[in-house]
Design a protein around this motif. Structure first.
Motif, PDB file in Angstrom:
ATOM      1  N   LEU A  24      19.351  -1.167 -11.000  1.00  0.00           N
ATOM      2  CA  LEU A  24      19.157  -0.475 -10.255  1.00  0.00           C
ATOM      3  C   LEU A  24      18.602   0.662  -9.817  1.00  0.00           C
ATOM      4  CD1 LEU A  24      22.643  -1.968  -8.326  1.00  0.00           C
ATOM      5  CD2 LEU A  24      20.655  -2.790  -8.379  1.00  0.00           C
ATOM      6  N   SER A  25      18.626   1.162 -10.564  1.00  0.00           N
ATOM      7  CA  SER A  25      17.339   2.680 -10.991  1.00  0.00           C
ATOM      8  C   SER A  25      16.394   2.621 -12.204  1.00  0.00           C
ATOM      9  CB  SER A  25      18.852   3.724 -10.745  1.00  0.00           C
ATOM     10  OG  SER A  25      19.282   3.402 -11.488  1.00  0.00           O
ATOM     11  N   GLY A  26      16.806   1.756 -12.156  1.00  0.00           N
ATOM     12  CA  GLY A  26      15.616   2.083 -14.025  1.00  0.00           C
ATOM     13  C   GLY A  26      14.431   2.228 -13.976  1.00  0.00           C
ATOM     14  N   GLY A  27      13.570   2.020 -12.597  1.00  0.00           N
ATOM     15  CA  GLY A  27      11.918   1.769 -12.022  1.00  0.00           C
ATOM     16  C   GLY A  27      12.337   3.605 -11.711  1.00  0.00           C
ATOM     17  N   PHE A  28      12.795   3.413 -10.598  1.00  0.00           N
ATOM     18  CA  PHE A  28      13.255   4.821  -9.919  1.00  0.00           C
ATOM     19  C   PHE A  28      13.089   5.799 -11.029  1.00  0.00           C
ATOM     20  CE2 PHE A  28      14.883   1.852  -6.657  1.00  0.00           C
ATOM     21  CZ  PHE A  28      13.946   1.750  -5.959  1.00  0.00           C
ATOM     22  N   VAL A  29      14.155   6.057 -11.854  1.00  0.00           N
ATOM     23  CA  VAL A  29      13.956   7.412 -12.547  1.00  0.00           C
ATOM     24  C   VAL A  29      13.387   7.458 -13.442  1.00  0.00           C
ATOM     25  CG1 VAL A  29      15.365   8.187 -14.593  1.00  0.00           C
ATOM     26  CG2 VAL A  29      17.047   6.899 -12.862  1.00  0.00           C
ATOM     27  N   ARG A  30      12.551   6.344 -13.835  1.00  0.00           N
ATOM     28  CA  ARG A  30      11.357   6.286 -14.469  1.00  0.00           C
ATOM     29  C   ARG A  30      10.011   7.301 -14.055  1.00  0.00           C
ATOM     30  NH1 ARG A  30      12.090   2.843 -17.391  1.00  0.00           N
ATOM     31  NH2 ARG A  30      11.765   1.025 -15.392  1.00  0.00           N
ATOM     32  N   ARG A  31       9.688   6.829 -13.092  1.00  0.00           N
ATOM     33  CA  ARG A  31       8.855   7.109 -11.459  1.00  0.00           C
ATOM     34  C   ARG A  31       9.130   8.563 -11.578  1.00  0.00           C
ATOM     35  NH1 ARG A  31       9.067   1.866 -10.327  1.00  0.00           N
ATOM     36  NH2 ARG A  31      10.430   2.001  -8.076  1.00  0.00           N
ATOM     37  N   GLY A  32      10.210   9.415 -10.851  1.00  0.00           N
ATOM     38  CA  GLY A  32      10.834   9.889 -10.905  1.00  0.00           C
ATOM     39  C   GLY A  32      10.529  11.206 -11.922  1.00  0.00           C
ATOM     40  N   PHE A  33      10.901  10.535 -13.194  1.00  0.00           N
ATOM     41  CA  PHE A  33      10.886  11.417 -14.002  1.00  0.00           C
ATOM     42  C   PHE A  33       9.316  11.946 -14.472  1.00  0.00           C
ATOM     43  CE2 PHE A  33      15.273  11.402 -16.988  1.00  0.00           C
ATOM     44  CZ  PHE A  33      15.820  11.723 -15.578  1.00  0.00           C
ATOM     45  N   ASN A  34       8.619  11.001 -14.601  1.00  0.00           N
ATOM     46  CA  ASN A  34       6.528  10.932 -14.438  1.00  0.00           C
ATOM     47  C   ASN A  34       6.526  12.073 -13.046  1.00  0.00           C
ATOM     48  OD1 ASN A  34       6.666   9.662 -16.926  1.00  0.00           O
ATOM     49  ND2 ASN A  34       6.676   7.960 -15.749  1.00  0.00           N
ATOM     50  N   ALA A  35       6.938  11.584 -12.438  1.00  0.00           N
ATOM     51  CA  ALA A  35       6.244  12.519 -11.010  1.00  0.00           C
ATOM     52  C   ALA A  35       6.772  14.149 -11.289  1.00  0.00           C
ATOM     53  CB  ALA A  35       6.726  12.070  -9.672  1.00  0.00           C
ATOM     54  N   VAL A  36       8.262  14.362 -11.711  1.00  0.00           N
ATOM     55  CA  VAL A  36       8.495  15.492 -11.966  1.00  0.00           C
ATOM     56  C   VAL A  36       7.698  16.370 -13.236  1.00  0.00           C
ATOM     57  CG1 VAL A  36      10.796  17.412 -13.139  1.00  0.00           C
ATOM     58  CG2 VAL A  36      10.500  14.890 -11.011  1.00  0.00           C
ATOM     59  N   ALA A  37       7.511  15.972 -14.208  1.00  0.00           N
ATOM     60  CA  ALA A  37       6.744  16.111 -14.741  1.00  0.00           C
ATOM     61  C   ALA A  37       5.501  16.472 -15.046  1.00  0.00           C
ATOM     62  CB  ALA A  37       6.480  15.310 -16.462  1.00  0.00           C
ATOM     63  N   GLY A  38       4.446  16.052 -14.144  1.00  0.00           N
ATOM     64  CA  GLY A  38       3.865  16.389 -13.404  1.00  0.00           C
ATOM     65  C   GLY A  38       3.593  17.183 -12.160  1.00  0.00           C
ATOM     66  N   ALA A  39       4.301  17.478 -11.830  1.00  0.00           N
ATOM     67  CA  ALA A  39       4.461  18.327 -10.815  1.00  0.00           C
ATOM     68  C   ALA A  39       5.060  19.848 -11.630  1.00  0.00           C
ATOM     69  CB  ALA A  39       5.665  18.202  -9.287  1.00  0.00           C
ATOM     70  N   LEU A  40       5.826  19.638 -12.280  1.00  0.00           N
ATOM     71  CA  LEU A  40       6.196  20.438 -13.149  1.00  0.00           C
ATOM     72  C   LEU A  40       5.192  21.640 -13.954  1.00  0.00           C
ATOM     73  CD1 LEU A  40       8.549  22.576 -14.073  1.00  0.00           C
ATOM     74  CD2 LEU A  40       8.811  20.802 -16.157  1.00  0.00           C
ATOM     75  N   LYS A  41       4.320  20.845 -13.864  1.00  0.00           N
ATOM     76  CA  LYS A  41       3.065  21.379 -15.121  1.00  0.00           C
ATOM     77  C   LYS A  41       1.719  21.585 -13.438  1.00  0.00           C
ATOM     78  CE  LYS A  41      -1.007  19.511 -17.227  1.00  0.00           C
ATOM     79  NZ  LYS A  41      -2.285  20.338 -17.071  1.00  0.00           N
ATOM     80  N   ARG A  42       1.963  21.298 -12.538  1.00  0.00           N
ATOM     81  CA  ARG A  42       0.891  21.646 -11.353  1.00  0.00           C
ATOM     82  C   ARG A  42       2.029  23.571 -11.235  1.00  0.00           C
ATOM     83  NH1 ARG A  42       0.701  16.598 -10.663  1.00  0.00           N
ATOM     84  NH2 ARG A  42       1.922  16.408  -9.153  1.00  0.00           N
ATOM     85  N   ARG A  43       2.835  23.064 -11.009  1.00  0.00           N
ATOM     86  CA  ARG A  43       3.463  24.526 -10.442  1.00  0.00           C
ATOM     87  C   ARG A  43       3.359  25.703 -11.534  1.00  0.00           C
ATOM     88  NH1 ARG A  43       6.038  25.540  -5.067  1.00  0.00           N
ATOM     89  NH2 ARG A  43       7.254  27.795  -5.949  1.00  0.00           N
ATOM     90  N   ALA A  44       3.644  25.196 -12.659  1.00  0.00           N
ATOM     91  CA  ALA A  44       3.801  26.184 -13.454  1.00  0.00           C
ATOM     92  C   ALA A  44       2.481  26.615 -13.809  1.00  0.00           C
ATOM     93  CB  ALA A  44       4.304  26.138 -14.972  1.00  0.00           C
ATOM     94  N   GLU A  45       1.039  25.725 -13.907  1.00  0.00           N
ATOM     95  CA  GLU A  45       0.069  26.677 -14.255  1.00  0.00           C
ATOM     96  C   GLU A  45      -1.031  27.019 -13.401  1.00  0.00           C
ATOM     97  OE1 GLU A  45      -2.116  22.361 -13.944  1.00  0.00           O
ATOM     98  OE2 GLU A  45      -1.802  22.696 -17.124  1.00  0.00           O
ATOM     99  N   ALA A  46      -0.460  26.769 -11.749  1.00  0.00           N
ATOM    100  CA  ALA A  46      -0.577  27.728 -10.468  1.00  0.00           C
ATOM    101  C   ALA A  46       0.045  29.517 -10.409  1.00  0.00           C
ATOM    102  CB  ALA A  46       0.474  26.964  -9.243  1.00  0.00           C
ATOM    103  N   GLU A  47       1.378  29.328 -10.984  1.00  0.00           N
ATOM    104  CA  GLU A  47       2.048  30.953 -11.327  1.00  0.00           C
ATOM    105  C   GLU A  47       1.328  30.981 -11.788  1.00  0.00           C
ATOM    106  OE1 GLU A  47       6.448  30.911 -11.144  1.00  0.00           O
ATOM    107  OE2 GLU A  47       6.795  29.267  -9.691  1.00  0.00           O
ATOM    108  N   VAL A  48       0.884  31.077 -13.351  1.00  0.00           N
ATOM    109  CA  VAL A  48      -0.074  31.464 -14.399  1.00  0.00           C
ATOM    110  C   VAL A  48      -1.294  32.313 -13.577  1.00  0.00           C
ATOM    111  CG1 VAL A  48      -1.400  30.986 -16.321  1.00  0.00           C
ATOM    112  CG2 VAL A  48       0.658  30.372 -16.004  1.00  0.00           C
ATOM    113  N   LEU A  49      -1.497  30.968 -12.877  1.00  0.00           N
ATOM    114  CA  LEU A  49      -2.688  31.897 -11.829  1.00  0.00           C
ATOM    115  C   LEU A  49      -2.461  32.407 -10.765  1.00  0.00           C
ATOM    116  CD1 LEU A  49      -5.289  28.288 -12.435  1.00  0.00           C
ATOM    117  CD2 LEU A  49      -5.105  29.964 -13.152  1.00  0.00           C
ATOM    118  N   GLY A  50      -1.616  32.563 -10.736  1.00  0.00           N
ATOM    119  CA  GLY A  50      -1.306  33.781  -9.509  1.00  0.00           C
ATOM    120  C   GLY A  50      -1.156  32.574  -8.319  1.00  0.00           C
ATOM    121  N   LEU A  51      -0.704  31.359  -8.619  1.00  0.00           N
ATOM    122  CA  LEU A  51      -0.783  30.471  -6.515  1.00  0.00           C
ATOM    123  C   LEU A  51       0.519  30.135  -6.641  1.00  0.00           C
ATOM    124  CD1 LEU A  51      -4.684  28.344  -7.735  1.00  0.00           C
ATOM    125  CD2 LEU A  51      -4.129  31.192  -6.591  1.00  0.00           C
ATOM    126  N   GLY A  52       1.090  30.794  -7.034  1.00  0.00           N
ATOM    127  CA  GLY A  52       2.445  29.441  -7.236  1.00  0.00           C
ATOM    128  C   GLY A  52       3.357  30.017  -6.096  1.00  0.00           C
TER     129      GLY A  52
END
Length: 135
Positions: free
Chosen positions: A107-135
């Motif tokens: 019931l939820s495996g696909g949602f969890v997989r897509r959600g985890f991938n989305a979190v990984a990408g968003a975490l990367k973007r957010r951390a990079e923005a903070e390093v650059l002073g944009l976050g």
């Protein structure tokens, strides 16, 4: 790695960057209650879990048991690994066990997989923005 850990553990700001778990309320402490909302397609589920592993700045996990452990147990682990002076690897997984595991995965495996991938990408973007002073 410290920047990524800081973003990952700043639960009050999850709504600013985290598409899968846009709301988390918790104290960063072993055994602390974690109240969250998880996006599963068109649905937002309300979940309560407990922090079961905390090893700053490399490991954070929370989990829950539905009924008894033999019925359903779930643990989400998030890890950081240093790759160099200015880089790290983020990995996350949900480990399910118990007799209801096949139903939950179905019931939820696909949602969890897509959600985890989305979190990984968003975490990367957010951390990079903070390093650059944009976050």
């Amino acid at each position: 790695m410290e920047t990524v850990w800081r973003v990952l553990t700043d639960f009050d700001r999850y709504g600013e960057w985290n598409p899968f778990t846009p709301h988390v309320k918790a104290e960063l402490a072993m055994g602390a209650r974690v109240d969250m909302r998880v996006t599963m397609g068109a649905f937002r589920l309300k979940q309560t879990e407990t922090i079961c592993a905390l090893e700053p700045p490399t490991r954070l996990a929370w989990g829950t048991t539905i009924g008894a452990r033999w019925l359903l147990n779930a643990v989400r682990e998030q890890r950081l690994e240093v790759l160099g002076d200015a880089s790290c690897r983020y990995a996350t997984e949900d480990e399910f066990s118990g007799v209801l595991m096949p139903v939950v995965i179905l019931l939820s495996g696909g949602f969890v997989r897509r959600g985890f991938n989305a979190v990984a990408g968003a975490l990367k973007r957010r951390a990079e923005a903070e390093v650059l002073g944009l976050g």
